[in-house]
Design a protein around this motif. Sequence first.
Motif, PDB file in Angstrom:
ATOM      1  N   ASP A 165       0.876  -1.342   0.084  1.00 35.58           N
ATOM      2  CA  ASP A 165      -0.046   0.105  -0.028  1.00 35.58           C
ATOM      3  C   ASP A 165       0.843   1.271  -0.014  1.00 35.58           C
ATOM      4  N   HIS A 166       2.167   1.300   0.682  1.00 36.99           N
ATOM      5  CA  HIS A 166       2.752   2.298   0.570  1.00 36.99           C
ATOM      6  C   HIS A 166       3.675   2.606  -0.741  1.00 36.99           C
ATOM      7  N   ILE A 167       3.837   1.554  -1.459  1.00 39.15           N
ATOM      8  CA  ILE A 167       4.375   1.617  -2.585  1.00 39.15           C
ATOM      9  C   ILE A 167       3.265   2.250  -3.506  1.00 39.15           C
ATOM     10  N   PHE A 168       2.083   1.616  -3.508  1.00 35.68           N
ATOM     11  CA  PHE A 168       1.090   2.055  -4.373  1.00 35.68           C
ATOM     12  C   PHE A 168       0.972   3.713  -4.260  1.00 35.68           C
ATOM     13  N   ARG A 169       0.768   4.016  -2.857  1.00 36.76           N
ATOM     14  CA  ARG A 169       0.442   5.463  -2.566  1.00 36.76           C
ATOM     15  C   ARG A 169       1.755   6.461  -3.244  1.00 36.76           C
ATOM     16  N   ALA A 170       2.961   5.880  -3.096  1.00 38.34           N
ATOM     17  CA  ALA A 170       4.026   6.648  -3.803  1.00 38.34           C
ATOM     18  C   ALA A 170       3.939   6.620  -5.257  1.00 38.34           C
ATOM     19  N   MET A 171       3.592   5.611  -5.703  1.00 39.74           N
ATOM     20  CA  MET A 171       3.111   5.530  -7.332  1.00 39.74           C
ATOM     21  C   MET A 171       2.234   6.377  -7.781  1.00 39.74           C
ATOM     22  N   GLN A 172       1.043   6.610  -6.764  1.00 40.63           N
ATOM     23  CA  GLN A 172       0.028   7.370  -7.045  1.00 40.63           C
ATOM     24  C   GLN A 172       0.493   8.863  -7.008  1.00 40.63           C
ATOM     25  N   GLN A 173       1.497   9.071  -6.430  1.00 38.05           N
ATOM     26  CA  GLN A 173       1.965  10.573  -5.951  1.00 38.05           C
ATOM     27  C   GLN A 173       2.671  10.896  -7.009  1.00 38.05           C
ATOM     28  N   THR A 174       3.455   9.918  -7.851  1.00 37.67           N
ATOM     29  CA  THR A 174       4.200  10.320  -9.230  1.00 37.67           C
ATOM     30  C   THR A 174       3.613  10.537 -10.266  1.00 37.67           C
ATOM     31  N   THR A 175       2.128  10.025 -10.299  1.00 34.34           N
ATOM     32  CA  THR A 175       1.350  10.055 -11.512  1.00 34.34           C
ATOM     33  C   THR A 175       0.856  11.515 -11.339  1.00 34.34           C
ATOM     34  N   ARG A 176       0.678  12.086 -10.166  1.00 34.40           N
ATOM     35  CA  ARG A 176       0.208  13.494  -9.933  1.00 34.40           C
ATOM     36  C   ARG A 176       1.328  14.548 -10.400  1.00 34.40           C
ATOM     37  N   ASN A 177       2.609  14.146  -9.671  1.00 34.85           N
ATOM     38  CA  ASN A 177       3.768  14.981  -9.705  1.00 34.85           C
ATOM     39  C   ASN A 177       4.684  14.789 -10.981  1.00 34.85           C
ATOM     40  N   GLY A 178       4.626  13.973 -11.840  1.00 36.47           N
ATOM     41  CA  GLY A 178       5.333  13.757 -12.793  1.00 36.47           C
ATOM     42  C   GLY A 178       6.846  12.723 -12.546  1.00 36.47           C
ATOM     43  N   GLY A 179       7.172  12.338 -11.284  1.00 36.68           N
ATOM     44  CA  GLY A 179       8.268  11.955 -10.797  1.00 36.68           C
ATOM     45  C   GLY A 179       8.120  10.173 -11.078  1.00 36.68           C
ATOM     46  N   LEU A 180       9.185   9.500 -10.707  1.00 30.05           N
ATOM     47  CA  LEU A 180       9.369   8.095 -10.902  1.00 30.05           C
ATOM     48  C   LEU A 180       9.671   7.423  -9.795  1.00 30.05           C
TER      49      LEU A 180
END
Length: 465
Positions: A165-180
């Motif tokens: 769930d933490h990995i998924f949350r971090a991935m969702q954040q990069t979807t919003r901020n353009g990171g990887l």
Amino acid sequence: MRTLIVNGTVVTADGSYQADVLVDGETIAAVGTGLAATVTADETIDATGKYVIPGGIDVHTHMELPFGGTFAKDTFETGSRAAAFGGTTTIVDFAVQSKGQALRTGLDTWYAKAEGNAVIDYGFHMIMSDVNDATLAEMDQLVAEGVPDFKLFTAYPGVFYSPDDHIFRAMQQTTRNGGLILMHAENGPAIDAVAADLVAEGKTDPYYHGVARYPVFEGEATNRVIRLAEAAHAPVYIVHLSVVDALNQVRAARDRGSMAFAETCPQYLFLSIDDLGNGFNGAKFVCSPPLREKNPNWQELWTGLRKNDLQVVSTDHCPFDFHGQKELGRGDFRKIPNGLPGVEDRVDLLFNGGVLGGQITKERWVEIISTEPAKLFGMYPKKGAIVAGADADIVVYDPERKRTISADTHHMNADYSCYEGWEIQGASDVVMSRGSVVVRNGEFTGRKGHGKFIKRATTDYARMV
Ligand code: URP
Ligand code: ZN
Ligand code: ZN
């Protein structure tokens, strides 16, 4: 200061051609034929019979990484100097957020380690050990600051491990901020269970480090994190991919159009689980993922590089002395600090084994050691290219020069080499970082503190698939 490099063969990811290169100050001013007749320069470098290539970019290093009760031995000064000797002019190192810390604290620690010490340019990725509302919000700030990638781990429970769930949350954040998101993909809890069984059976030698970390544990975790990234509509980059089971997950993902990217490392192309044998000497080769069976993995990884299922070769440079550091794990392989010295040898090993070994063209060699890392990690065309306007990070490479790899002569801060005694062909004659010659014919001519922080951009990963 103007430098003219004449008579060389410029090798780029797109092709090779005879051309001169004019460097003015820190940048490439012109690339063309017959420049010597039309321009003046303070210094002329004759590159007859040599390749002129963009400086190597190693996007996976760990200077001074705290691990297993000790620290990786290279500092930014020693490690970046060793990189320069090996034809690498940019590194991207992993800043570490310890559990309970802010990302900011970890990143500031890494800025302080590097500033005034590095001899070549550097950037940072951020290791996230603690994903929570505060650190998720901090990710946006780091992306804006030029640190747009975040490494998370399905390995190392109790240390760097993150649950799904933490990995998924971090991935969702990069979807919003353009990171990887960069993933260390091995099933850590399963590995720990097998390792505990092995130790209970008295199987404590370094070899069992390789036995415990089943290929399927890497394949399963690789598939899992790619599927999580797909669910989050996020790109994902698998670090230090070692084995065909994991490669097949990346292949399948890319075939279905996912933004899945991956790197491998020289140790997975040239070393094998056999190196983990030989009693405790095998500790020199303990890294994670572990060294694998030679067959079919080496050839499959080369095929992956040729077909662009693997885009990058980095080193995962993380050096520990055999004496005093690797020895912490005598009697229990789980206590051996994980990591190998490698930043100095990547460019040459890939040339010798890859190009001369008939696995890749010299153009693909340049692509996987420099151009593609620059593109994926937001530095292109400032880095990774021989074009007017780019940073003058240039290597004059001698494809004929032979040398023997040895801890006696390498510049990495490690008391052994994984490639001790290997005779290889191909070496950097002149290494230029932003217009300054930092290595010339085996002599260091650079300066501590010359290296600058590279503020990296985000990338349009959908266009890179
Ligand atoms: O063995 C390794 N790879 N050590 C460095 C830490 C990491 O997982 O990259
Ligand atoms: Zn890792
Ligand atoms: Zn690493």
